[in-house]
Write a protein that holds these residues in place. Sequence first.
Motif, PDB file in Angstrom:
ATOM      1  N   UNK A 197       0.845  -1.198   0.000  1.00 35.71           N
ATOM      2  CA  UNK A 197       0.000   0.000   0.000  1.00 35.71           C
ATOM      3  C   UNK A 197       0.881   1.250   0.000  1.00 35.71           C
ATOM      4  N   UNK A 198       0.386   2.316  -0.611  1.00 37.17           N
ATOM      5  CA  UNK A 198       1.096   3.587  -0.622  1.00 37.17           C
ATOM      6  C   UNK A 198       0.134   4.720  -0.288  1.00 37.17           C
ATOM      7  N   UNK A 199       0.718   5.849   0.114  1.00 39.21           N
ATOM      8  CA  UNK A 199      -0.065   7.029   0.463  1.00 39.21           C
ATOM      9  C   UNK A 199       0.621   8.263  -0.116  1.00 39.21           C
ATOM     10  N   UNK A 200      -0.153   9.094  -0.833  1.00 39.92           N
ATOM     11  CA  UNK A 200       0.382  10.285  -1.496  1.00 39.92           C
ATOM     12  C   UNK A 200      -0.502  11.485  -1.163  1.00 39.92           C
ATOM     13  N   UNK A 201       0.136  12.586  -0.759  1.00 41.69           N
ATOM     14  CA  UNK A 201      -0.572  13.850  -0.537  1.00 41.69           C
ATOM     15  C   UNK A 201      -0.041  14.892  -1.504  1.00 41.69           C
ATOM     16  N   UNK A 202      -0.935  15.504  -2.268  1.00 38.83           N
ATOM     17  CA  UNK A 202      -0.599  16.539  -3.241  1.00 38.83           C
ATOM     18  C   UNK A 202      -1.265  17.829  -2.791  1.00 38.83           C
ATOM     19  N   UNK A 203      -0.469  18.789  -2.314  1.00 40.41           N
ATOM     20  CA  UNK A 203      -1.028  20.018  -1.771  1.00 40.41           C
ATOM     21  C   UNK A 203      -0.616  21.242  -2.547  1.00 40.41           C
ATOM     22  N   UNK A 204      -1.513  22.218  -2.624  1.00 38.41           N
ATOM     23  CA  UNK A 204      -1.215  23.470  -3.317  1.00 38.41           C
ATOM     24  C   UNK A 204      -1.819  24.634  -2.534  1.00 38.41           C
ATOM     25  N   UNK A 205      -1.228  25.814  -2.687  1.00 37.55           N
ATOM     26  CA  UNK A 205      -1.730  27.001  -2.009  1.00 37.55           C
ATOM     27  C   UNK A 205      -2.674  27.810  -2.881  1.00 37.55           C
ATOM     28  N   UNK A 206      -3.196  28.882  -2.307  1.00 35.91           N
ATOM     29  CA  UNK A 206      -4.058  29.856  -2.999  1.00 35.91           C
ATOM     30  C   UNK A 206      -5.440  29.321  -3.337  1.00 35.91           C
ATOM     31  N   UNK A 207      -5.787  28.089  -2.940  1.00 34.44           N
ATOM     32  CA  UNK A 207      -7.138  27.587  -3.113  1.00 34.44           C
ATOM     33  C   UNK A 207      -7.545  27.335  -4.560  1.00 34.44           C
ATOM     34  N   UNK A 208      -8.854  27.430  -4.808  1.00 37.39           N
ATOM     35  CA  UNK A 208      -9.422  27.142  -6.132  1.00 37.39           C
ATOM     36  C   UNK A 208     -10.475  28.207  -6.467  1.00 37.39           C
ATOM     37  N   UNK A 222      -3.377   5.353  -2.175  1.00 34.39           N
ATOM     38  CA  UNK A 222      -4.393   6.335  -1.804  1.00 34.39           C
ATOM     39  C   UNK A 222      -3.804   7.714  -2.051  1.00 34.39           C
ATOM     40  N   UNK A 223      -4.494   8.528  -2.839  1.00 31.61           N
ATOM     41  CA  UNK A 223      -4.011   9.863  -3.192  1.00 31.61           C
ATOM     42  C   UNK A 223      -5.009  10.907  -2.700  1.00 31.61           C
ATOM     43  N   UNK A 224      -4.494  11.885  -1.955  1.00 37.15           N
ATOM     44  CA  UNK A 224      -5.309  13.025  -1.529  1.00 37.15           C
ATOM     45  C   UNK A 224      -4.745  14.274  -2.184  1.00 37.15           C
ATOM     46  N   UNK A 225      -5.627  15.045  -2.822  1.00 33.87           N
ATOM     47  CA  UNK A 225      -5.232  16.235  -3.578  1.00 33.87           C
ATOM     48  C   UNK A 225      -6.073  17.399  -3.101  1.00 33.87           C
ATOM     49  N   UNK A 226      -5.430  18.500  -2.720  1.00 31.23           N
ATOM     50  CA  UNK A 226      -6.243  19.621  -2.273  1.00 31.23           C
ATOM     51  C   UNK A 226      -5.450  20.732  -1.633  1.00 31.23           C
ATOM     52  N   UNK A 227      -6.162  21.545  -0.853  1.00 24.21           N
ATOM     53  CA  UNK A 227      -5.574  22.740  -0.254  1.00 24.21           C
ATOM     54  C   UNK A 227      -6.232  23.008   1.095  1.00 24.21           C
ATOM     55  N   UNK A 228      -5.493  23.707   1.953  1.00 23.90           N
ATOM     56  CA  UNK A 228      -6.028  24.085   3.248  1.00 23.90           C
ATOM     57  C   UNK A 228      -6.966  25.292   3.143  1.00 23.90           C
ATOM     58  N   UNK A 229      -6.923  25.976   1.987  1.00 23.27           N
ATOM     59  CA  UNK A 229      -7.722  27.180   1.781  1.00 23.27           C
ATOM     60  C   UNK A 229      -8.683  26.970   0.611  1.00 23.27           C
ATOM     61  N   UNK A 230      -9.907  27.467   0.757  1.00 18.35           N
ATOM     62  CA  UNK A 230     -10.891  27.330  -0.319  1.00 18.35           C
ATOM     63  C   UNK A 230     -10.681  28.411  -1.371  1.00 18.35           C
ATOM     64  N   UNK A 231     -10.715  29.651  -0.950  1.00 24.20           N
ATOM     65  CA  UNK A 231     -10.483  30.781  -1.846  1.00 24.20           C
ATOM     66  C   UNK A 231     -10.314  32.033  -1.002  1.00 24.20           C
TER      67      UNK A 231
END
Length: 431
Positions: free
Chosen positions: A42-53, A360-369
Amino acid sequence: MNTPSTRRHFLRSSTALIALPVLESLGFRRFASAAAPTAAPKRLVFLGFGWGITDETWFPKISEPGAGYALPQGLQPLARHKADFSIVQGLWNKYSSDGHWGSTMWLTGANRYAQAGQTFHNSISADQVAAAKFGLQTRFSSLQLNAAEESDRSGHGPGLSLAWDVSGKPIGGQKGPLEAYHRLFSRDNTPIEQKKAMLAQKRSVLDTVRENANTLKRGLGKNDNAKLEEYFQGIRDIETRLSKDEQWLEVPPATAPIPEPKPGLAGREEIRLMYDIMVAAMQTDSTRVLTYRQPVSTLLTSMDIKVAPHDMSHYHSTMGEKLDASQRRDIAQSELLAGFIDKLKATKEADGTRLFDNVAVAYGSNIRTEHSLDNCPTLLTGGGAGVKLGHNIVVSKDTPLCNAWLTLLHGLGIEAERHGDSSGVIKEMMA
């Protein structure tokens, strides 16, 4: 050669030990009569970006939960994978209070004011919880990937890392594809005996430091002892890394399945190549846990977008070119993510499954906009954690984001009691 029950094999001579790639015949087919096929890890990947969407065009409609939702504009490039990812809406980090701390608490859910008298505190990130278990079998317990240009903070806060250790300290990583490639696949030609001597010297220094610290500990007050214990934890972390280095000392790095990246890449091409390197890292079983703090500023530049990323995230004030930049950014990121999923699906494991089925891949941001920190953009894909895919999952408003991370950890077989500010697993996420 080691036993067929292991997934790592070597050729050994009197002077060398050479790692072999994962081969079906060595992995299980040759021994089919004696044992069942070895399941892929099993593997775990987190893909994070700033500035929201872009709020209005990235999220599916909350009124359309389930599998029958209409794919919004910002996710259109992912249409071919619609059955293989889910959007989770309603998540937040309740202790987040700064709109531009995109990576600092995204995976920890920590309260920065938890320690009296201090204005900053963090805790262990979800990837490092997984690395404590998954990292035992691989050369790298985890891999932290960052933007090639250190000046590209891209809306990320203190620490500039998605990964934080058990003491709440940021874990540094590789900047850009070229540095990541060499970290994974470059060979160190230093003679083995010299490497052993260097490791022994480092251990000797640590022993001396520990002895001096133990002597200093006597007579210290409560607060000073707490600080010293944090110092000891740092020493223990170094010892763990030294033990890992010793374990793999005579095992050369895996052979790279991809060519060496060109230097100087930034933005769109940088992200695409970093995704290739992540697939290669998992394909060679060099690591099973990865985080990638993605660039945004250089992504815009590579797309010939003149709007500054901070201004783009505040598109509500004037709309126009700021809104256009935000929407184009969403589409570019979704195109790159779709390409990453393509590669995960195309990469075969030794047991016949796809890499996609075991990650398992999680993609997202801590900020919405803008400065909005509720309803954190969260996309989940991959079959490794048994998460329900192909759905617009709408949870109760202000459900802790860490509930999603706890659910992923449980799905991967890591029975953490809780994580960060979690209140339990999210049943709606479970297949």
